[in-house]
Motif scaffolding. Structure first.
Motif, PDB file in Angstrom:
ATOM      1  N   UNK A  97       0.804  -1.226   0.000  1.00 42.31           N
ATOM      2  CA  UNK A  97       0.000   0.000   0.000  1.00 42.31           C
ATOM      3  C   UNK A  97       0.837   1.277   0.000  1.00 42.31           C
ATOM      4  N   UNK A  98       2.140   1.148  -0.120  1.00 39.30           N
ATOM      5  CA  UNK A  98       2.994   2.341  -0.091  1.00 39.30           C
ATOM      6  C   UNK A  98       2.745   3.201  -1.323  1.00 39.30           C
ATOM      7  N   UNK A  99       2.924   4.496  -1.151  1.00 41.43           N
ATOM      8  CA  UNK A  99       2.696   5.440  -2.243  1.00 41.43           C
ATOM      9  C   UNK A  99       1.260   5.925  -2.334  1.00 41.43           C
ATOM     10  N   UNK A 100       0.408   5.539  -1.385  1.00 45.16           N
ATOM     11  CA  UNK A 100      -0.998   5.934  -1.408  1.00 45.16           C
ATOM     12  C   UNK A 100      -1.325   7.005  -0.373  1.00 45.16           C
ATOM     13  N   UNK A 101      -0.306   7.628   0.205  1.00 50.20           N
ATOM     14  CA  UNK A 101      -0.454   8.703   1.202  1.00 50.20           C
ATOM     15  C   UNK A 101      -1.002   8.212   2.543  1.00 50.20           C
ATOM     16  N   UNK A 102      -0.920   6.909   2.804  1.00 48.87           N
ATOM     17  CA  UNK A 102      -1.378   6.363   4.079  1.00 48.87           C
ATOM     18  C   UNK A 102      -0.455   6.820   5.198  1.00 48.87           C
ATOM     19  N   UNK A 103       0.840   6.794   4.948  1.00 50.70           N
ATOM     20  CA  UNK A 103       1.802   7.259   5.948  1.00 50.70           C
ATOM     21  C   UNK A 103       1.562   8.717   6.309  1.00 50.70           C
ATOM     22  N   UNK A 104       1.274   9.538   5.323  1.00 52.30           N
ATOM     23  CA  UNK A 104       0.996  10.956   5.583  1.00 52.30           C
ATOM     24  C   UNK A 104      -0.261  11.105   6.417  1.00 52.30           C
ATOM     25  N   UNK A 105      -1.275  10.324   6.129  1.00 50.26           N
ATOM     26  CA  UNK A 105      -2.509  10.403   6.911  1.00 50.26           C
ATOM     27  C   UNK A 105      -2.257   9.987   8.366  1.00 50.26           C
ATOM     28  N   UNK A 130      17.941   4.306   6.641  1.00 47.92           N
ATOM     29  CA  UNK A 130      16.599   4.076   6.106  1.00 47.92           C
ATOM     30  C   UNK A 130      16.195   5.339   5.336  1.00 47.92           C
ATOM     31  N   UNK A 131      16.770   5.481   4.152  1.00 45.81           N
ATOM     32  CA  UNK A 131      16.616   6.703   3.374  1.00 45.81           C
ATOM     33  C   UNK A 131      15.161   7.018   3.023  1.00 45.81           C
ATOM     34  N   UNK A 132      14.372   5.998   2.736  1.00 50.57           N
ATOM     35  CA  UNK A 132      12.970   6.224   2.395  1.00 50.57           C
ATOM     36  C   UNK A 132      12.205   6.842   3.554  1.00 50.57           C
ATOM     37  N   UNK A 133      12.377   6.288   4.751  1.00 51.66           N
ATOM     38  CA  UNK A 133      11.682   6.820   5.926  1.00 51.66           C
ATOM     39  C   UNK A 133      12.203   8.209   6.278  1.00 51.66           C
TER      40      UNK A 133
END
Length: 155
Positions: A97-105, A130-133
């Motif tokens: 589910x990455x890239x769906x703005x779930x982390x931002x929410x 952990x460059x992505x995080x």
């Protein structure tokens, strides 16, 4: 879509925690094992029972796609101001589910919760490798508060 976790969510939480472990093992195999369980089911249930350690899940269509473990605490050192902090212990979005703005929410939810709880700040730890995080958190406006340094002695 974001709600407080319940004991019914423990298997999904453990699956997401395993995904986090794999990311951490990938960037620091000298520290993180390739398999393991951060919390037992009873430990997760115990965390859920305390208001100062809330766990939230992002759920859609009956599927848990993300989670966020928080700690709300006041500084207790006699040399620190007695500020209240919301610490994000873990924030994870399922690989699928990455890239769906779930982390931002989830992150925005934490900011709102911190404000509602009267916190002075929101903090978290992120591994430099952990460059992505790290990039995600920088895009949310976080900046370094302090840096933990290390000298590896066994390399």
């Amino acid at each position: 879509m974001i709600r407080q976790a319940t004991v019914v969510d423990i298997p999904a939480l453990n699956q997401l925690l395993q995904e986090i472990l794999q990311v951490h093992h990938g960037v620091r195999p000298d520290i993180f094992r390739p398999v393991g369980q951060k919390f037992s089911s009873s430990e997760l249930a115990d965390l859920m029972s305390h208001p100062e350690t809330p766990i939230f899940v992002y759920e859609t269509d009956g599927k848990i796609l993300g989670h966020m473990f928080c700690q709300i605490a006041k500084a207790t050192s006699p040399v620190l101001e007695p500020i209240k902090t919301l610490f994000i212990e873990d924030l994870c979005v399922a690989q699928e589910a990455r890239g769906q703005k779930i982390g931002k929410q989830l992150y925005d939810f934490a900011v709102d919760l911190a404000k509602k709880e009267g916190c002075h700040n929101l903090t978290l730890d992120v591994w430099d490798a952990n460059h992505g995080a790290k990039s995600f958190y920088e895009r949310q406006g976080l900046e370094a508060q302090k840096t933990r340094m290390e000298l590896r002695l066994d390399t």
